[in-house]
Design a protein around this motif. Structure first.
Motif, PDB file in Angstrom:
ATOM      1  N   LYS A  39      13.795 -17.094   8.491  1.00 37.18           N
ATOM      2  CA  LYS A  39      14.631 -15.920   8.218  1.00 37.18           C
ATOM      3  C   LYS A  39      16.105 -16.302   8.159  1.00 37.18           C
ATOM      4  O   LYS A  39      16.852 -15.789   7.333  1.00 37.18           O
ATOM      5  CB  LYS A  39      14.395 -14.845   9.273  1.00 37.18           C
ATOM      6  CG  LYS A  39      13.076 -14.145   9.114  1.00 37.18           C
ATOM      7  CD  LYS A  39      12.907 -13.059  10.172  1.00 37.18           C
ATOM      8  CE  LYS A  39      11.605 -12.313  10.002  1.00 37.18           C
ATOM      9  NZ  LYS A  39      11.445 -11.254  11.009  1.00 37.18           N
ATOM     10  N   ARG A  40      16.526 -17.216   9.042  1.00 37.78           N
ATOM     11  CA  ARG A  40      17.930 -17.649   9.048  1.00 37.78           C
ATOM     12  C   ARG A  40      18.260 -18.398   7.758  1.00 37.78           C
ATOM     13  O   ARG A  40      19.298 -18.166   7.144  1.00 37.78           O
ATOM     14  CB  ARG A  40      18.204 -18.515  10.272  1.00 37.78           C
ATOM     15  CG  ARG A  40      19.690 -18.839  10.434  1.00 37.78           C
ATOM     16  CD  ARG A  40      19.994 -19.636  11.681  1.00 37.78           C
ATOM     17  NE  ARG A  40      19.561 -21.011  11.486  1.00 37.78           N
ATOM     18  CZ  ARG A  40      18.636 -21.637  12.205  1.00 37.78           C
ATOM     19  NH1 ARG A  40      18.033 -21.029  13.187  1.00 37.78           N
ATOM     20  NH2 ARG A  40      18.316 -22.891  11.951  1.00 37.78           N
ATOM     21  N   TRP A  41      17.355 -19.277   7.325  1.00 38.47           N
ATOM     22  CA  TRP A  41      17.575 -20.011   6.071  1.00 38.47           C
ATOM     23  C   TRP A  41      17.687 -19.055   4.899  1.00 38.47           C
ATOM     24  O   TRP A  41      18.548 -19.233   4.031  1.00 38.47           O
ATOM     25  CB  TRP A  41      16.437 -20.985   5.821  1.00 38.47           C
ATOM     26  CG  TRP A  41      16.413 -22.188   6.714  1.00 38.47           C
ATOM     27  CD1 TRP A  41      17.279 -22.501   7.730  1.00 38.47           C
ATOM     28  CD2 TRP A  41      15.464 -23.248   6.678  1.00 38.47           C
ATOM     29  NE1 TRP A  41      16.921 -23.682   8.326  1.00 38.47           N
ATOM     30  CE2 TRP A  41      15.807 -24.166   7.699  1.00 38.47           C
ATOM     31  CE3 TRP A  41      14.354 -23.498   5.901  1.00 38.47           C
ATOM     32  CZ2 TRP A  41      15.074 -25.330   7.938  1.00 38.47           C
ATOM     33  CZ3 TRP A  41      13.623 -24.666   6.140  1.00 38.47           C
ATOM     34  CH2 TRP A  41      13.987 -25.569   7.157  1.00 38.47           C
ATOM     35  N   GLU A  46      21.007 -16.214   0.897  1.00 40.20           N
ATOM     36  CA  GLU A  46      21.426 -14.964   0.255  1.00 40.20           C
ATOM     37  C   GLU A  46      22.933 -14.784   0.315  1.00 40.20           C
ATOM     38  O   GLU A  46      23.543 -14.318  -0.637  1.00 40.20           O
ATOM     39  CB  GLU A  46      20.709 -13.780   0.895  1.00 40.20           C
ATOM     40  CG  GLU A  46      19.244 -13.714   0.524  1.00 40.20           C
ATOM     41  CD  GLU A  46      18.479 -12.631   1.244  1.00 40.20           C
ATOM     42  OE1 GLU A  46      19.050 -11.967   2.148  1.00 40.20           O
ATOM     43  OE2 GLU A  46      17.299 -12.443   0.919  1.00 40.20           O
ATOM     44  N   ARG A  47      23.544 -15.164   1.438  1.00 34.98           N
ATOM     45  CA  ARG A  47      25.007 -15.066   1.544  1.00 34.98           C
ATOM     46  C   ARG A  47      25.675 -15.989   0.543  1.00 34.98           C
ATOM     47  O   ARG A  47      26.663 -15.627  -0.089  1.00 34.98           O
ATOM     48  CB  ARG A  47      25.472 -15.384   2.958  1.00 34.98           C
ATOM     49  CG  ARG A  47      25.308 -14.241   3.923  1.00 34.98           C
ATOM     50  CD  ARG A  47      26.090 -14.480   5.193  1.00 34.98           C
ATOM     51  NE  ARG A  47      25.762 -15.728   5.845  1.00 34.98           N
ATOM     52  CZ  ARG A  47      24.928 -15.864   6.877  1.00 34.98           C
ATOM     53  NH1 ARG A  47      24.335 -14.810   7.377  1.00 34.98           N
ATOM     54  NH2 ARG A  47      24.704 -17.042   7.414  1.00 34.98           N
ATOM     55  N   SER A  50      25.185 -14.511  -3.024  1.00 36.00           N
ATOM     56  CA  SER A  50      25.925 -13.289  -3.309  1.00 36.00           C
ATOM     57  C   SER A  50      27.431 -13.520  -3.302  1.00 36.00           C
ATOM     58  O   SER A  50      28.188 -12.686  -3.769  1.00 36.00           O
ATOM     59  CB  SER A  50      25.575 -12.196  -2.299  1.00 36.00           C
ATOM     60  OG  SER A  50      26.111 -12.513  -1.025  1.00 36.00           O
ATOM     61  N   GLY A  51      27.862 -14.635  -2.748  1.00 34.20           N
ATOM     62  CA  GLY A  51      29.286 -14.920  -2.671  1.00 34.20           C
ATOM     63  C   GLY A  51      29.979 -14.126  -1.584  1.00 34.20           C
ATOM     64  O   GLY A  51      31.197 -14.001  -1.581  1.00 34.20           O
ATOM     65  N   ALA A  52      29.217 -13.562  -0.656  1.00 32.37           N
ATOM     66  CA  ALA A  52      29.807 -12.782   0.436  1.00 32.37           C
ATOM     67  C   ALA A  52      30.582 -13.705   1.357  1.00 32.37           C
ATOM     68  O   ALA A  52      30.208 -14.838   1.592  1.00 32.37           O
ATOM     69  CB  ALA A  52      28.718 -12.061   1.216  1.00 32.37           C
ATOM     70  N   GLY A  53      31.656 -13.192   1.903  1.00 38.64           N
ATOM     71  CA  GLY A  53      32.471 -13.970   2.819  1.00 38.64           C
ATOM     72  C   GLY A  53      33.432 -14.864   2.076  1.00 38.64           C
ATOM     73  O   GLY A  53      33.245 -15.180   0.909  1.00 38.64           O
TER      74      GLY A  53
END
Length: 70
Positions: A39-41, A46-47, A50-53
């Motif tokens: 789940k962490r991977w 996904e982050r 998505s380019g989040a952060g």
């Protein structure tokens, strides 16, 4: 600290999980991982996708600006 699993292995596991053909618990078991690790991977992937952060360069720039403001 080196990661025990290579980037290619991680990506292969994530690709299998994203297909959705089996439950995550089964995929984790098949690859010898814990469900938490899988789940962490997926979340990290996904982050990144998505380019989040902030990007690393933006983050470094932000730290420098905060230093200047102080």
């Amino acid at each position: 600290m080196p990661t025990p699993y290579g980037a290619e292995f991680r990506q292969d596991v994530i690709d299998v999980a994203r297909k959705g053909e089996a439950p995550l618990a089964q995929i984790a078991k098949d690859f010898g991982l814990s469900i938490t690790t899988l789940k962490r991977w997926i979340a990290i992937s996904e982050r990144k996708d998505s380019g989040a952060g902030p990007a690393a360069a933006e983050s470094a720039e932000m730290r420098e600006l905060k230093k200047r403001n102080r």
